[in-house]
Design an enzyme around this catalytic site. Structure first.
Site, PDB file in Angstrom:
ATOM      1  N   HIS A   1       0.755  -1.239   0.001  1.00  0.00           N
ATOM      2  CA  HIS A   1       0.102  -0.033  -0.091  1.00  0.00           C
ATOM      3  C   HIS A   1       0.894   1.304  -0.012  1.00  0.00           C
ATOM      4  CE1 HIS A   1      -3.560   2.338  -0.286  1.00  0.00           C
ATOM      5  NE2 HIS A   1      -2.930   3.075   0.685  1.00  0.00           N
TER       6      HIS A   1
ATOM      7  N   TYR B   1       1.445   5.073  -2.433  1.00  0.00           N
ATOM      8  CA  TYR B   1       1.749   6.407  -2.142  1.00  0.00           C
ATOM      9  C   TYR B   1       3.289   6.996  -2.565  1.00  0.00           C
ATOM     10  CZ  TYR B   1      -2.666   6.286  -0.059  1.00  0.00           C
ATOM     11  OH  TYR B   1      -3.916   6.230   0.039  1.00  0.00           O
TER      12      TYR B   1
ATOM     13  N   HIS C   1      -9.477   0.697 -10.861  1.00  0.00           N
ATOM     14  CA  HIS C   1      -9.151   1.544  -9.939  1.00  0.00           C
ATOM     15  C   HIS C   1      -7.729   2.003 -10.242  1.00  0.00           C
ATOM     16  CE1 HIS C   1      -8.316   3.300  -6.130  1.00  0.00           C
ATOM     17  NE2 HIS C   1      -7.519   2.437  -5.832  1.00  0.00           N
ATOM     18  N   PHE C   2      -6.948   1.247 -10.527  1.00  0.00           N
ATOM     19  CA  PHE C   2      -5.425   1.416 -10.396  1.00  0.00           C
ATOM     20  C   PHE C   2      -5.066   2.039 -11.926  1.00  0.00           C
ATOM     21  CE2 PHE C   2      -4.628  -3.305 -10.504  1.00  0.00           C
ATOM     22  CZ  PHE C   2      -4.050  -3.465 -11.823  1.00  0.00           C
ATOM     23  N   HIS C   3      -5.839   1.896 -12.704  1.00  0.00           N
ATOM     24  CA  HIS C   3      -5.491   2.362 -14.071  1.00  0.00           C
ATOM     25  C   HIS C   3      -5.874   3.902 -13.852  1.00  0.00           C
ATOM     26  CE1 HIS C   3      -4.313  -1.607 -15.741  1.00  0.00           C
ATOM     27  NE2 HIS C   3      -3.878  -0.789 -16.503  1.00  0.00           N
TER      28      HIS C   3
ATOM     29  N   ARG D   1     -10.306 -10.238 -12.147  1.00  0.00           N
ATOM     30  CA  ARG D   1      -9.034  -9.634 -12.678  1.00  0.00           C
ATOM     31  C   ARG D   1      -8.264 -10.871 -12.748  1.00  0.00           C
ATOM     32  NH1 ARG D   1      -6.193  -6.669  -7.517  1.00  0.00           N
ATOM     33  NH2 ARG D   1      -4.285  -6.731  -9.118  1.00  0.00           N
ATOM     34  N   ARG D   2      -6.911 -10.750 -13.376  1.00  0.00           N
ATOM     35  CA  ARG D   2      -5.706 -11.543 -13.474  1.00  0.00           C
ATOM     36  C   ARG D   2      -6.254 -12.740 -13.958  1.00  0.00           C
ATOM     37  NH1 ARG D   2      -5.297 -10.797  -7.395  1.00  0.00           N
ATOM     38  NH2 ARG D   2      -3.681  -9.368  -7.210  1.00  0.00           N
TER      39      ARG D   2
HETATM   40 FE1  HAS Z   1      -5.975   1.975  -4.011  1.00  0.00          FE
HETATM   41  C1  HAS Z   1      -6.338  -1.357  -4.694  1.00  0.00           C
HETATM   42  C2  HAS Z   1      -7.969   1.855  -1.588  1.00  0.00           C
HETATM   43  C3  HAS Z   1      -5.460   5.316  -3.810  1.00  0.00           C
HETATM   44  C4  HAS Z   1      -3.340   2.054  -6.490  1.00  0.00           C
HETATM   45  N1  HAS Z   1      -4.758   0.942  -5.326  1.00  0.00           N
HETATM   46  C5  HAS Z   1      -5.226  -0.639  -5.501  1.00  0.00           C
HETATM   47  C6  HAS Z   1      -4.275  -1.456  -6.220  1.00  0.00           C
HETATM   48  C7  HAS Z   1      -3.447  -0.386  -6.680  1.00  0.00           C
HETATM   49  C8  HAS Z   1      -3.899   1.048  -6.315  1.00  0.00           C
HETATM   50  C9  HAS Z   1      -2.375  -0.432  -7.856  1.00  0.00           C
HETATM   51  O1  HAS Z   1      -9.134  -0.049   0.322  1.00  0.00           O
HETATM   52  C10 HAS Z   1      -4.286  -2.798  -6.781  1.00  0.00           C
HETATM   53  C11 HAS Z   1      -3.224  -3.524  -5.904  1.00  0.00           C
HETATM   54  C12 HAS Z   1      -3.377  -5.001  -6.455  1.00  0.00           C
HETATM   55  O2  HAS Z   1      -2.757  -5.352  -7.383  1.00  0.00           O
HETATM   56  O3  HAS Z   1      -4.086  -5.662  -5.837  1.00  0.00           O
HETATM   57  N2  HAS Z   1      -6.534   3.540  -2.851  1.00  0.00           N
HETATM   58  C13 HAS Z   1      -7.288   3.304  -1.703  1.00  0.00           C
HETATM   59  C14 HAS Z   1      -7.896   4.481  -1.200  1.00  0.00           C
HETATM   60  C15 HAS Z   1      -7.004   5.470  -1.831  1.00  0.00           C
HETATM   61  C16 HAS Z   1      -6.598   4.746  -2.943  1.00  0.00           C
HETATM   62  C17 HAS Z   1      -8.722   4.801   0.219  1.00  0.00           C
HETATM   63  N3  HAS Z   1      -4.782   3.478  -4.930  1.00  0.00           N
HETATM   64  C18 HAS Z   1      -4.685   4.898  -4.540  1.00  0.00           C
HETATM   65  C19 HAS Z   1      -3.592   5.495  -5.442  1.00  0.00           C
HETATM   66  C20 HAS Z   1      -3.026   4.715  -6.061  1.00  0.00           C
HETATM   67  C21 HAS Z   1      -3.603   3.533  -5.784  1.00  0.00           C
HETATM   68  C22 HAS Z   1      -3.362   7.140  -4.968  1.00  0.00           C
HETATM   69  C23 HAS Z   1      -2.008   4.840  -6.952  1.00  0.00           C
HETATM   70  C24 HAS Z   1      -1.106   5.706  -7.127  1.00  0.00           C
HETATM   71  N4  HAS Z   1      -6.896   0.700  -3.259  1.00  0.00           N
HETATM   72  C25 HAS Z   1      -7.589   0.584  -2.159  1.00  0.00           C
HETATM   73  C26 HAS Z   1      -8.094  -0.700  -1.820  1.00  0.00           C
HETATM   74  C27 HAS Z   1      -7.472  -1.550  -2.637  1.00  0.00           C
HETATM   75  C28 HAS Z   1      -7.025  -0.788  -3.680  1.00  0.00           C
HETATM   76  C29 HAS Z   1      -8.874  -1.130  -0.732  1.00  0.00           C
HETATM   77  C30 HAS Z   1      -7.656  -3.093  -2.401  1.00  0.00           C
HETATM   78  C31 HAS Z   1      -8.901  -3.544  -3.475  1.00  0.00           C
HETATM   79  C32 HAS Z   1      -8.900  -5.013  -3.409  1.00  0.00           C
HETATM   80  O4  HAS Z   1      -9.775  -5.492  -2.978  1.00  0.00           O
HETATM   81  O5  HAS Z   1      -7.962  -5.799  -3.989  1.00  0.00           O
HETATM   82  C33 HAS Z   1      -7.115   6.821  -1.260  1.00  0.00           C
HETATM   83  O6  HAS Z   1      -5.661   7.469  -1.186  1.00  0.00           O
HETATM   84  C34 HAS Z   1      -7.667   7.732  -2.415  1.00  0.00           C
HETATM   85  C35 HAS Z   1      -7.846   9.250  -1.873  1.00  0.00           C
HETATM   86  C36 HAS Z   1      -7.921  10.235  -2.852  1.00  0.00           C
HETATM   87  C37 HAS Z   1      -8.909  11.164  -2.774  1.00  0.00           C
HETATM   88  C38 HAS Z   1      -9.030  12.185  -4.208  1.00  0.00           C
HETATM   89  C39 HAS Z   1      -8.341  13.517  -3.971  1.00  0.00           C
HETATM   90  C40 HAS Z   1      -8.384  14.546  -5.157  1.00  0.00           C
HETATM   91  C41 HAS Z   1      -7.565  15.117  -5.432  1.00  0.00           C
HETATM   92  C42 HAS Z   1      -7.743  15.914  -6.831  1.00  0.00           C
HETATM   93  C43 HAS Z   1      -8.017  17.381  -6.804  1.00  0.00           C
HETATM   94  C44 HAS Z   1      -8.363  17.798  -7.992  1.00  0.00           C
HETATM   95  C45 HAS Z   1      -8.176  19.085  -8.233  1.00  0.00           C
HETATM   96  C46 HAS Z   1      -8.224  19.377  -9.927  1.00  0.00           C
HETATM   97  C47 HAS Z   1      -7.949  20.152  -7.689  1.00  0.00           C
HETATM   98  C48 HAS Z   1      -9.751  11.316  -1.786  1.00  0.00           C
HETATM   99  C49 HAS Z   1      -6.151  15.567  -4.561  1.00  0.00           C
HETATM  100  C50 HAS Z   1      -9.094  20.739 -10.036  1.00  0.00           C
HETATM  101  C51 HAS Z   1      -9.096  21.210 -11.437  1.00  0.00           C
HETATM  102  C52 HAS Z   1     -10.125  22.111 -11.883  1.00  0.00           C
HETATM  103  C53 HAS Z   1     -10.027  22.106 -13.369  1.00  0.00           C
HETATM  104  C54 HAS Z   1     -11.165  22.845 -11.216  1.00  0.00           C
END
Ligand code: HAS
Length: 554
Positions: A229, A233, A380-382, A445-446
């Site tokens: 995990h 990050y 999700h991860f793409h 998947r996989r």
């Molecule tokens: Fe995830 C599975 C939960 C974030 C990558 N994640 C994965 C896997 C990968 C991955 C690779 O709880 C698969 C692993 C595998 O092969 O089995 N993930 C989360 C949670 C977050 C999260 C709670 N993941 C990421 C990020 C990744 C990533 C970042 C890569 C870089 N994920 C999971 C969970 C699994 C999981 C379970 C397991 C699933 C399973 O069952 O296998 C959080 O960190 C997300 C928080 C993000 C936000 C969004 C904030 C938005 C922002 C943008 C603001 C936009 C602006 C634009 C300002 C709350 C900061 C404004 C523009 C204008 C034009 C107005």
């Protein structure tokens, strides 16, 4: 008490350090190109469009794709990028010893990559990028991974050392934000990789050589996710460095708050690691109490991302209003949409909103039961790593490469960059969108192409696989476009490009000194890890399930 604010930024980038950055970028993009080719093949196989020659397996491709894209492209790019910023903001050049450490780390990582990828491509390591036991790869595959990790440690230690040196020679000054964030990123990486190092060195290597007969599978998966995990990050934090530090400068604005940016990174350090069980929610053998605790901590790690979103909106809106924008959203119009250095990362940000929401769904225990091990997770991860992070890295490349090679971005390349970003987004929305939906309908998947003996549920997934293949093909075109742009950047006209480092707003509160008290943050991080992991790990070690012999299923 606040510290005195002062920066020690160079005016010109040191071109000797530039060579180190270029070396990392070249390996990163080679990985992207090969990973893109296998990715294309894979999406065509999965949709039943093509069949592979008999000597090539789907899982071999899938492993190569995951390793090259998620581990190699990212790690090399990140180290190149962070070294560039550390060199530029901490005195204008790396200390000679740090430059050498950077090259040494690079050499080890490259050797590890070549060894590991060779084992995958010769069919001796089709264990996917998570290399779960009891699938067994050639021991040299694991040794390759170990070299990759050790190389990255050496590079990380270089960053710590340069930072420490700077602090010693600049007493009482606030460290540059870029360098501070780089240190936190590598501290987090250092603590997190201990898990995978233990798994590889103590469990996988002896078992794959046949020195021990069986492996404790539950322990190996837990050690993997202790690392897995925070790994995500490790990809995200450098993208955040761009969003917090670089983007404000590119849009002609200011960093909303230096202190908020540092605090969000400290929170990422604290909460990125003790949360690995959210990848193991469906695994038996871990008590629900520990899963519950780690899910709570997972929701804590969302907070710094929400802070980041808040801070970015604040920067954008205040900047827009300063330029005379009116109305609720008038500031959106005045953003530099035609500048690829802004456009690519901002598309990454926008897509991170649904991508992050998907993460919250994954982390919710009951909903995880619906999506776990389905294509939803792949979707999700793409969106997260392959769009928010990748597009940010691409956006960085358009100014970083000119900076470190003494060239300038031409209007034509800027335009090509914008087109490349759009093509990437279209391909990804199709592919990842179809993955999310097919996943909700239960598609695993996989897995390679299968009709599950003509089962009607599986028949319903087929049309989504076709959309995935169309999206995958568009993405492959986008990879080729990016590689073309990279080559063109190397041939861009000579000239000087400024390293874009933003400054905090004058009205912002001074940065509190306690944010630099590393002892406190490392201790807190260790306490959280001990609370979240020590008892369950002890339980797995003292009450092991029968160990597993190795399996080679391909
Ligand atoms: Fe995830 C599975 C939960 C974030 C990558 N994640 C994965 C896997 C990968 C991955 C690779 O709880 C698969 C692993 C595998 O092969 O089995 N993930 C989360 C949670 C977050 C999260 C709670 N993941 C990421 C990020 C990744 C990533 C970042 C890569 C870089 N994920 C999971 C969970 C699994 C999981 C379970 C397991 C699933 C399973 O069952 O296998 C959080 O960190 C997300 C928080 C993000 C936000 C969004 C904030 C938005 C922002 C943008 C603001 C936009 C602006 C634009 C300002 C709350 C900061 C404004 C523009 C204008 C034009 C107005």
């Amino acid at each position: 008490m606040g510290m005195v604010t002062q920066s020690s930024q160079a005016t010109k980038f040191n071109l000797k350090d530039g060579k180190l950055v270029v070396a990392h970028i070249i390996v990163a993009f080679l990985a992207l190109l090969i990973g893109g080719i296998v990715g294309l093949l894979q999406s065509l196989v999965r949709s039943g469009t093509i069949t592979l020659p008999a000597n090539m397996g789907y899982y071999e491709l899938l492993t190569a794709h995951g390793i090259l894209m998620a581990l190699i492209f990212t790690t090399f790019f990140i180290i190149g990028f962070l070294y560039s910023g550390v060199s530029y903001t901490l005195g204008g050049k790396l200390l000679p010893i740090i430059n050498r450490m950077g090259w040494f780390g690079f050499a080890l990582m490259t050797a590890g990559t070549v060894l590991g990828v060779a084992k995958v491509l010769t069919g001796e390591a089709s264990v996917l990028y998570t290399f779960y036991a009891p699938l067994k790869a050639s021991p040299y595959f694991y040794i390759g991974l170990a070299l990759l990790v050790v190389g990255s440690w050496i590079s990380g230690w270089g960053i710590f050392y340069q930072y420490k040196y700077w602090k010693r020679t600049n007493q009482g000054k606030v460290s540059p934000l870029f360098a501070y964030m780089s240190v936190v990123t590598f501290l987090m990486w250092q603590i997190a990789t201990i898990g995978v190092a233990a798994e590889v060195l103590i469990q996988l290597i002896p078992w794959s050589f046949g020195w021990v007969e069986t492996i404790n599978v539950m322990l190996s998966r837990t050690l993997f996710w202790y690392f897995g995990h925070p790994l995500v990050y490790f990809w995200l934090m450098p993208a955040y460095i761009c969003w917090y530090v670089i983007i404000p400068k590119i849009i002609g604005g200011k960093i909303y708050s230096d202190a908020l940016a540092r605090l969000s990174f400290i929170l990422l350090l604290l909460f990125s690691i003790p949360v690995g069980f959210h990848h193991q929610l469906m695994e038996p053998g871990i008590s629900p109490v520990w899963k519950y605790l780690q899910v709570v901590l997972t929701f804590m790690v969302v907070v710094p991302s929400l802070m980041t979103a808040f801070s970015l909106f604040a920067t954008f809106e205040l900047n827009g209003r300063a330029k005379g924008a009116k109305g609720l959203f008038g500031w959106v119009k005045v953003m530099p949409w035609k500048d690829v250095r802004f456009f690519a990362p901002v598309m990454g940000m926008l897509i991170f909103i649904p991508a992050g929401a998907g993460g919250l769904i994954n982390a919710s225990n009951q909903m995880n039961a619906v999506v776990h091990n389905t294509l939803w997770v792949t979707g999700h991860f793409h969106l997260t790593v392959a769009t928010s992070v990748a597009l940010t890295f691409f956006g960085i490349t358009y100014w970083l490469l000119p900076v470190v090679t003494g060239r300038v971005l031409t209007p034509r390349l800027n335009k090509l960059g914008i087109i490349q970003t759009i093509v990437w987004c279209v391909g990804m929305l199709l592919m990842s969108g179809a993955m999310h939906i097919a996943g909700l309908f239960g598609s695993p998947r996989r897995t390679a192409y299968t009709t599950y003996e003509g089962h009607e549920d599986a028949a319903g997934w087929l049309s989504y696989y076709v959309i995935m293949a169309v999206g995958g093909t568009i993405l492959f075109i986008a990879v080729l476009m990016m590689v073309y742009n990279l080559v063109a950047l190397f041939r861009a006209p000579r000239g000087e490009t400024e390293y874009p480092i933003g400054e905090a707003m004058e009205e912002a509160q001074p940065t509190p000194a306690y944010l630099d008290r590393w002892g406190i943050w490392i201790t807190l991080s260790i306490i959280l890890i001990v609370v979240a992991y020590s008892l369950p790990l002890m339980h797995m070690i003292t009450n092991p399930a029968p160990g597993s012999i190795p399996f080679v299923t391909w």
